[in-house]
Design a protein around this motif. Structure first.
Motif, PDB file in Angstrom:
ATOM      1  N   LEU A   1       0.834  -1.197   0.000  1.00  0.00           N
ATOM      2  CA  LEU A   1       0.000   0.000   0.000  1.00  0.00           C
ATOM      3  C   LEU A   1       0.868   1.246   0.000  1.00  0.00           C
ATOM      4  CD1 LEU A   1      -2.557  -1.030   2.776  1.00  0.00           C
ATOM      5  CD2 LEU A   1      -3.020  -0.966   0.319  1.00  0.00           C
TER       6      LEU A   1
ATOM      7  N   VAL B   1      -0.081   5.030   0.907  1.00  0.00           N
ATOM      8  CA  VAL B   1      -1.220   5.798   1.424  1.00  0.00           C
ATOM      9  C   VAL B   1      -0.756   7.166   1.895  1.00  0.00           C
ATOM     10  CG1 VAL B   1      -2.449   3.711   2.127  1.00  0.00           C
ATOM     11  CG2 VAL B   1      -0.972   4.854   3.762  1.00  0.00           C
TER      12      VAL B   1
ATOM     13  N   CYS C   1      -4.981   3.043   9.761  1.00  0.00           N
ATOM     14  CA  CYS C   1      -5.076   3.663   8.429  1.00  0.00           C
ATOM     15  C   CYS C   1      -6.510   3.529   7.929  1.00  0.00           C
ATOM     16  CB  CYS C   1      -4.095   2.980   7.472  1.00  0.00           C
ATOM     17  SG  CYS C   1      -4.138   3.623   5.794  1.00  0.00           S
ATOM     18  N   ARG C   2      -7.106   4.671   7.544  1.00  0.00           N
ATOM     19  CA  ARG C   2      -8.490   4.690   7.068  1.00  0.00           C
ATOM     20  C   ARG C   2      -8.492   4.726   5.537  1.00  0.00           C
ATOM     21  NH1 ARG C   2      -9.871   9.320   7.666  1.00  0.00           N
ATOM     22  NH2 ARG C   2      -8.047  10.278   8.629  1.00  0.00           N
ATOM     23  N   ILE C   3      -8.821   3.607   4.924  1.00  0.00           N
ATOM     24  CA  ILE C   3      -8.850   3.504   3.463  1.00  0.00           C
ATOM     25  C   ILE C   3     -10.300   3.434   2.997  1.00  0.00           C
ATOM     26  CG2 ILE C   3      -8.115   2.080   1.485  1.00  0.00           C
ATOM     27  CD1 ILE C   3      -5.754   1.158   3.112  1.00  0.00           C
ATOM     28  N   ASP C   4     -10.533   3.944   1.800  1.00  0.00           N
ATOM     29  CA  ASP C   4     -11.882   3.928   1.223  1.00  0.00           C
ATOM     30  C   ASP C   4     -12.866   4.642   2.159  1.00  0.00           C
ATOM     31  OD1 ASP C   4     -13.868   3.426  -0.601  1.00  0.00           O
ATOM     32  OD2 ASP C   4     -14.161   1.325  -0.006  1.00  0.00           O
TER      33      ASP C   4
ATOM     34  N   ARG D   1     -12.532   0.683   5.163  1.00  0.00           N
ATOM     35  CA  ARG D   1     -11.502  -0.343   5.305  1.00  0.00           C
ATOM     36  C   ARG D   1     -10.450   0.191   6.288  1.00  0.00           C
ATOM     37  NH1 ARG D   1      -7.410  -1.972   0.365  1.00  0.00           N
ATOM     38  NH2 ARG D   1      -5.998  -3.335   1.527  1.00  0.00           N
TER      39      ARG D   1
ATOM     40  N   ARG E   1      -6.537   6.969  -6.097  1.00  0.00           N
ATOM     41  CA  ARG E   1      -6.326   8.119  -5.216  1.00  0.00           C
ATOM     42  C   ARG E   1      -6.296   9.440  -5.988  1.00  0.00           C
ATOM     43  NH1 ARG E   1      -3.050   4.324  -3.499  1.00  0.00           N
ATOM     44  NH2 ARG E   1      -1.212   5.263  -4.447  1.00  0.00           N
TER      45      ARG E   1
END
Length: 519
Positions: free
Chosen positions: A293, A295, A320-323, A327, A417
């Motif tokens: 990843l 990020v 880690c805050r994804i989407d 997620r 992104r």
């Protein structure tokens, strides 16, 4: 498998002494209904058909690559070279290995015999007239009721595409030991501190975790044999040998108090180092490694005080805050994890002391003698790319946006992104059969002529350090001068041949221009 048939050198010398210079000896064999011959002096050995690795975009006559006692052997199908229809191989099928500067083999239907021909029996190819393509022939043995065509090994090798490529020294960046996708690349591009971090993510009991990539030395498969340690703590699985060094293994499930689960083909060992491996390395066993990843720092938050203060989550340092938060990935602290793992592997003091005493010289030797690659699969074959050429590895989204009037191998574009990423279906690019989308597929992101490009591969299997002694220039296998397959790693003990790709050659200039238009 039977032993290879070696031409009898003693018999050859005796025959030469008895007959003088007026005769020649040949190995003869059959392809379809015809009989062919090659000079006995150039035949290295005759073997049964070995396991072979297919090479994409290679000449049609090339049957594949095989491992011949530690060397990579290109093998050509004479049937294809002679424009004959393929037929199933059987017990009579053999590979004649010819040494002409470099070794290569060709598949024949069945062997005949070793024949001795007088000079008077050998004629030039002019006698064949225009009925046969004589480009690969050096002459004909004519006898009453029989005609044996003599193949020229040099021309045969040239026509088959098995000639050794003239490859210069490896690119400077391939010779550097890059660690694991060093974040210095992003800093150099930005001219300062990068606003992104890179993580290796993995799964454990349905939850996703990650480690900063600079602390991950490599990712390897779980070996069949792990040596257990007597009186070891519950967390410690045991030790394995990894390139002549002892590596203690720790179960993250046990470390985190999770239920036990049987190891599977997806299980991986993430080799973690702390303080530049000066203190040591520990292998942590995970259910599966997911992806690499990249990020933004803005979506990484420290672990809330309420959770970190309890002590039970001391190994987790951030989330880690994804989407948009749908997620969540728990980022582990390599330092705290390493300390915990070191305690968990108590009883390894003597082993660790030996490792520390030899580590300095060992690390210097490894930097000089190893390169690091990301290994992935396409169809049934393994490919490798230098670790520092991989920008990131992401999942294939459910839907890609198609771009009209682009080559068929361009699958479409995705939003990565906020940036448009053109995506190439690597199977189609290598003219391999299509396959249905599945959860194991990944997009590997490379930079080609300043265009960030994604390539869909069947799966990413591991990060592997390979000794340079096991890597050799690839034979000239492609019909294009700019073949992407630049080198070959021959891991003889593991019975693996890995095709090493030069990322800069995956696309030509016209195809890069198509990608720019798509983006």
């Amino acid at each position: 498998m039977s032993s290879p048939i070696q031409p009898d050198t003693a018999d050859r010398e005796v025959a030469a002494a008895e007959t003088g210079q007026n005769v020649r000896q040949f190995v003869t064999f059959h392809v379809e209904r015809e009989t062919y011959a090659v000079p006995l002096a150039e035949v290295q050995e005759i073997i049964r058909l070995p396991d072979m690795v297919d090479v994409p975009l290679a000449p049609a006559a090339l049957a594949g690559l095989a491992n011949l006692r530690g060397s990579v052997l290109p093998i050509t199908s004479l049937r294809r070279l002679f424009s004959l229809q393929d037929r199933p191989h059987d017990d009579a099928t053999r590979v004649v290995v010819v040494s002409h500067g470099t070794a290569f083999g060709f598949v024949v239907d069945r062997m005949a015999s070793v024949v001795t021909a007088e000079i008077a029996e050998i004629e030039g190819t002019d006698s064949l007239g225009g009925t046969i393509d004589t480009d690969m022939l050096s002459g004909v043995i004519k006898r009453e009721g029989a005609m044996i065509m003599i193949l020229d090994p040099a021309r045969l090798m040239q026509r088959s595409g098995a000639a050794r490529a003239t490859v210069g020294g490896p690119r400077a960046e391939l010779l550097a030991e890059a660690g694991l996708l060093s974040s210095s690349r992003g800093e150099a591009e930005a001219g300062g501190v990068s606003d992104e971090i890179q993580l290796v993510s993995f799964e454990l009991s349905g939850q996703e975790y990650a480690l900063p990539i600079e602390h991950v030395q490599e990712i390897v498969q779980v070996p069949e044999i792990v040596s257990a340690l007597p009186n070891a703590p519950h967390h410690a699985i045991g030790v394995i040998t990894l390139r002549d060094r002892l590596l203690p293994l720790v179960s993250l499930r046990r470390l985190f108090g999770l239920a036990e689960a049987a190891l599977s083909e997806q299980s991986r060992i993430v080799v973690v180092s702390w303080n530049g491996a000066a203190t040591g390395s520990v292998g942590i066993v995970t259910d599966t490694v997911k992806e690499v990843l990249r990020v933004a720092r803005g979506i990484v938050d420290p672990l809330p005080d309420l959770l970190s203060g309890s002590g039970g989550l001391r190994e987790i340092e951030a989330i880690c805050r994804i989407d948009q938060g749908r997620r969540l990935v728990s980022i582990l602290s390599a330092e705290r994890l390493f300390d915990t793992a070191a305690v968990a592997t108590g009883g390894l003091d003597g082993m660790e002391k030996t490792m520390r005493d030899t580590r300095g010289a060992d690390e210097t030797r490894q930097v000089d003698e190893e390169e690091q690659f990301v290994v992935f699969r396409l169809a049934d074959e393994e490919y490798g790319v230098p670790i520092d050429a991989v920008h990131e590895i992401v999942r294939v989204p459910e839907q890609l946006t198609r771009v009209p009037r682009t080559p068929r191998f361009i699958e479409g574009v995705v939003n990565l992104r906020g940036a448009v990423l053109p995506v190439v279906d690597q199977r189609r690019r290598f003219q391999l059969p299509d396959t249905e989308r599945n959860d194991r597929q990944r997009i590997m992101v490379f930079m080609i002529e300043n265009v960030r490009t994604g390539f869909i591969v069947d799966s990413v299997s591991e990060v592997l350090k390979i000794p340079r002694s096991a890597i050799a220039p690839a034979p000239d296998l492609s019909q294009d001068e700019g073949s992407a397959i630049e080198r070959i790693a021959n891991l003889a003990e593991a019975k693996r041949i890995i095709l090493m790709l030069n990322v800069d050659r995956l696309l030509n200039r016209r195809e890069v221009a198509d990608l720019r238009r798509a983006a």
